[in-house]
Design a protein around this motif. Structure first.
Motif, PDB file in Angstrom:
ATOM      1  N   GLY A  65       0.782  -1.240   0.000  1.00 57.45           N
ATOM      2  CA  GLY A  65       0.000   0.000   0.000  1.00 57.45           C
ATOM      3  C   GLY A  65       0.802   1.272   0.000  1.00 57.45           C
ATOM      4  O   GLY A  65       0.218   2.375   0.001  1.00 57.45           O
ATOM      5  N   THR A  66       2.127   1.178  -0.003  1.00 59.67           N
ATOM      6  CA  THR A  66       2.943   2.400  -0.015  1.00 59.67           C
ATOM      7  C   THR A  66       3.140   2.870  -1.452  1.00 59.67           C
ATOM      8  O   THR A  66       3.355   2.067  -2.365  1.00 59.67           O
ATOM      9  CB  THR A  66       4.306   2.143   0.640  1.00 59.67           C
ATOM     10  N   PRO A  67       3.101   4.200  -1.681  1.00 62.51           N
ATOM     11  CA  PRO A  67       3.290   4.727  -3.041  1.00 62.51           C
ATOM     12  C   PRO A  67       4.763   4.653  -3.472  1.00 62.51           C
ATOM     13  O   PRO A  67       5.672   4.759  -2.652  1.00 62.51           O
ATOM     14  CB  PRO A  67       2.839   6.178  -2.914  1.00 62.51           C
ATOM     15  N   PHE A  68       4.965   4.489  -4.797  1.00 68.68           N
ATOM     16  CA  PHE A  68       6.311   4.550  -5.377  1.00 68.68           C
ATOM     17  C   PHE A  68       6.145   4.906  -6.849  1.00 68.68           C
ATOM     18  O   PHE A  68       5.066   4.713  -7.432  1.00 68.68           O
ATOM     19  CB  PHE A  68       7.049   3.219  -5.170  1.00 68.68           C
ATOM     20  N   PRO A  69       7.196   5.401  -7.467  1.00 66.12           N
ATOM     21  CA  PRO A  69       7.040   5.952  -8.827  1.00 66.12           C
ATOM     22  C   PRO A  69       7.126   4.940  -9.951  1.00 66.12           C
ATOM     23  O   PRO A  69       7.476   5.321 -11.084  1.00 66.12           O
ATOM     24  CB  PRO A  69       8.189   6.954  -8.908  1.00 66.12           C
TER      25      PRO A  69
END
Length: 814
Positions: free
Chosen positions: A74-78
């Protein structure tokens, strides 16, 4: 079994094997102990401790990495990976957009204009956590994408990437799938380290396996949380050194320049340890070590090609069985490093990251290649017995990995085409089951051929040996059938007393054979023979001596099971053949001896009847010739004389039939029988003035036969009279003692000498009378034995007593 107690028999060579094709390739054949020796078992037990430590450590790392990987969900990353120092990583998931303009080690310097680099006084500090926070801030602010600016040789490369969220797919592949691969590699390294007797190669492979397992377990964390980055750096150096040590040690160190090369590798290992320390301490170093990190990557590729070159040199210089061994491993140890190395070089030059997707698929092929060479040629001298249980763990991990991979592929397809979530799950489970099923079948065909040959071999063996009666033919048939399904250099069928010809067989091994357990012995470097006992009713009647399998392949549990069954059937067949031979020999002996036996029967019966006819003849002589003239013959005497004539007639009938008739059971008055015996000996008693006493009760009636009893008492009383001598006394006394009747025939003579006593009742026994033949007591013994009565003698006071013991159930009345 006497016919199988000779020297080794039935040696049947198999087809020519690789062992005779050429000379040594120039690397050392490590000396090893027999696999059954106590020292070998102790050494293997000692090797379990470092393996247990490594397993515990890797398990702890996997658990810790698993918790960390779950925290990234659930963590954002590019939509791309960068390493802890901000360098672009060419690793990507298939669903992520490609970034072909980037390649390792381009450094991320701006995230939407915010500097992402490290300060000059800490050029190696971990910037990945800050980058992740920056991206998360943009995502929480509602932004759907982010601009990333990378630096390469002073130039800046802007890239706009859509912000993504870490999902189950990424965690399942980069952690779950990678960990399964790492644990399978670690398991192979532990197994080789414990059982391989070529220790240099075992240690080198164990080093590589531990490094590879640690690499796969920490790979995802290295690109996400950076909590256990030092372990990833150590793993990269361990894999590099593992390849170099394998290049020197696999399958055995070279003879030429062995010491110099080993010293160089030790120096490189020390340098690797120093580099690992530098990488671990890099966040606190004031000097940028980017070049060192890039060099480690390139050195790993170089180490792979060093391994490939070393194997190529060995294969070119080897011949015979050594060449076969090397080729069985070289296909995997050469092809896989080449593919990985080329892929990594392409990733560095062109930014193509395909190799990272294939890395967890290609890396396990290295242990597969080594495992295949161990099973087919025992290249590391493991001396192990291959069982299905040993193959269960790698097969299960392979099936699980295939299931995860299939699930991920269908998950990707489901996201593109809108397929229901249940389809990937079903597809993954199906892939797992299919891999396990077909893997088992493939293993059976490749390694457990005996399982397929079991039923037809046993049926053919049963049919063949059932029709064979010659022991040599049975052994030849057993050897032929073994060579039909087992690719071995030869088969011996040894007799128990020929086991000394089996090299390497210890006293403990011989005890195992006697107990019915197979024994494996070392027949030379890399050569193992197996001894299988042939037992029937707990007796060792032979031993299969099975030469090394072609190419030095491992014996399997199915091989041993089929050999055990064949040994059991062969033992039964040999036993039956021996019994039939003994019966035939006995029959021939009996036929040859029957004529002599009849002659002996005639002689014995003639002598016995001649001996017994003496009593009535002397009675007739006394009755008709030696009484005073004019003395009338009483009717009682005539009746007794008639009885004796009838008895003599029955004796002659026995001689004609050459068979002693069994006694008739009829009531016999014992006192009257004794009186008849005394009448027969009347002349003897009168001539020597012997006093006779008859103390037999009037009413004692026995179940017996009159004539034989007369013979018994006549012989015993005659012997008593002769022992008593002139003026002596003899007598017969009968009385009951508990549940038996005792009849004592006694005399007051001097007794029986000690040297005569041991042979007194033997056939053709001794006699103390001049001219006697020793038949009297023999006749008594035979008659009483048929009646199941006992006879014995002893001295009591001044009397010698022959005692007849009669069970109470033999009496008819009393």
């Amino acid at each position: 079994m006497a016919s199988i107690m000779g020297s080794p028999i039935c040696r049947l060579p198999a087809c020519p094997t690789a062992s005779s094709k050429g000379a040594s390739s120039g690397y050392d054949a490590d000396p090893v102990d027999p696999p059954t020796s106590r020292h070998a078992r102790d050494r293997r037990a000692a090797r379990l401790w470092p393996c247990a430590i490594a397993l515990a450590f890797l398990a702890a790392v996997a658990v810790a990495a698993g918790r960390l990987s779950l925290s990234t969900l659930g963590t954002p990353f590019p939509g791309l990976f960068v390493d802890p120092h901000g360098s672009y990583s060419s690793v990507r998931f298939p669903s992520w957009p490609a970034a072909d303009s980037l390649r390792f080690p381009d450094r991320l310097v701006f995230v939407d204009g915010i500097p992402a680099g490290t300060p000059r006084d800490a050029p190696n500090d971990f910037v990945l956590p800050g980058i992740r926070r920056a991206v998360a801030g943009r995502y929480e602010g509602g932004a759907g994408d982010v601009e990333l600016v990378f630096s390469r040789a002073g130039a800046q490369i802007p890239v706009r990437r859509a912000i993504r969220v870490v999902g189950v797919d990424e965690v399942a592949f980069f952690f779950g799938f990678y960990v399964l691969v790492g644990l399978s590699i670690l398991g192979s390294g532990v197994a080789v380290y414990v059982i391989a007797e070529r220790r240099a190669a075992a240690r080198a492979y164990a080093l590589w396996a531990v490094g590879a397992a640690l690499f796969f377990c920490t790979f995802y964390d290295y690109h996400t949380t950076t909590a256990i980055v030092p372990l990833f750096d150590v793993a990269a150096l361990a894999v590099l050194l593992g390849f170099l040590w394998l290049a020197w040690a696999f399958p055995a160190p070279p003879r030429a320049g062995r010491g110099a090369l080993r010293s160089a590798l030790v120096a490189l290992s020390v340098a690797g340890a120093v580099i690992a320390g530098v990488l671990i301490a890099s966040p606190r170093l004031p000097v940028d070590i980017l070049a060192l990190r890039v060099a480690v990557v390139h050195l790993n590729v170089l180490a792979m090609f060093v391994l490939v070159g070393a194997l190529g040199v060995r294969v070119r210089a080897s011949t015979g069985v050594e060449r076969e061994q090397l080729l069985s491993a070289a296909y995997g140890l050469v092809t896989i490093p080449v593919l990985i190395g080329v892929g990594l070089l392409l990733a560095q030059v062109a930014g193509r990251a395909t190799v990272h997707l294939l890395l967890p698929l290609l890396a396990p092929l290295i242990p597969v290649a080594i495992g295949y060479s161990i099973i087919r040629h025992d290249i590391l001298y493991t001396r192990a017995l291959l069982t299905r249980r040993l193959m269960a763990l790698p097969l299960g991990l392979m099936g699980l990995a295939a299931g995860v991979l299939a699930w991920l592929i269908l998950r990707y397809a489901a996201s593109v085409h809108g397929i229901d979530w249940l389809v990937p799950v079903v597809f993954g489970l199906s892939a797992l089951i299919l891999v396990v099923i077909f893997g088992q079948r493939l293993m059976t065909r490749l390694f457990f051929r005996a399982a397929e040959e079991y039923r037809p071999t046993i049926e053919q063996l049963s049919e063949r040996i059932a029709s064979l009666r010659d022991e040599d033919a049975i052994r030849a048939e057993l050897s032929r059938l073994i060579l039909r399904w087992l690719p071995t250099e030869g088969v011996d069928v040894l007799a128990p007393n020929a086991l000394a010809t089996a090299p390497g067989l210890t006293a403990a091994g011989r005890a195992s054979l006697d107990a019915g357990r197979h024994v494996r012995v070392a027949a030379g470097p890399g050569r193992v023979e197996i001894l299988v006992p042939m037992r029937f009713h707990g007796e060792l009647c032979g031993v299969f001596r099975i030469g090394p399998k072609s190419g030095g392949a491992l014996f399997t549990s199915e091989d041993v099971a089929l050999l055990d069954t064949m040994a059991a059937l062969g033992a039964v067949a040999l036993h039956h053949a021996a019994v039939i031979g003994e019966v035939e020999n006995l029959r021939r002996v009996q036929v040859d001896a029957s004529r002599d036996e009849r002659t002996r029967v005639v002689d014995t019966l003639s002598a016995e009847i001649a001996h017994e006819l003496g009593h009535p003849l002397r009675y007739f002589k006394d009755l008709f010739q030696e009484r005073p003239a004019g003395t009338p013959v009483s009717n009682e005497e005539l009746d007794f004389a008639r009885l004796q004539v009838e008895r003599m007639d029955r004796m002659l009938t026995t001689l004609e039939t050459l068979e002693i008739p069994p006694p008739r059971q009829e009531p016999v008055v014992l006192r009257r029988t004794v009186e008849h015996a005394l009448l027969l000996l009347r002349e003897t008693f009168q001539a020597q003035s012997v006093t006779v006493e008859n103390d037999v009760p009037e009413g004692l009636v026995l179940q017996a036969e009159h004539d034989p009893l007369v013979q018994v008492f006549a012989n015993l009383l005659r012997n008593a009279a002769q022992a008593a001598g002139p003026g002596g006394s003899v007598g017969v006394r009968a009385y009951r003692a508990g549940d038996v009747w005792r009849v004592d025939i006694w005399d007051n003579g001097p007794g029986i000498s000690e040297e005569v006593q041991p042979t007194l009742f033997r056939v053709w026994g001794v006699t103390t009378r001049r001219g006697g033949k020793g038949l009297g007591l023999m006749v008594c013994t035979r008659i009483l034995r048929h009646l199941h009565w006992d006879i014995d003698f002893f001295r009591e006071g001044d009397r010698t007593i022959f005692r007849i013991t009669i069970p109470v159930h033999s009496t008819a009345a009393s």
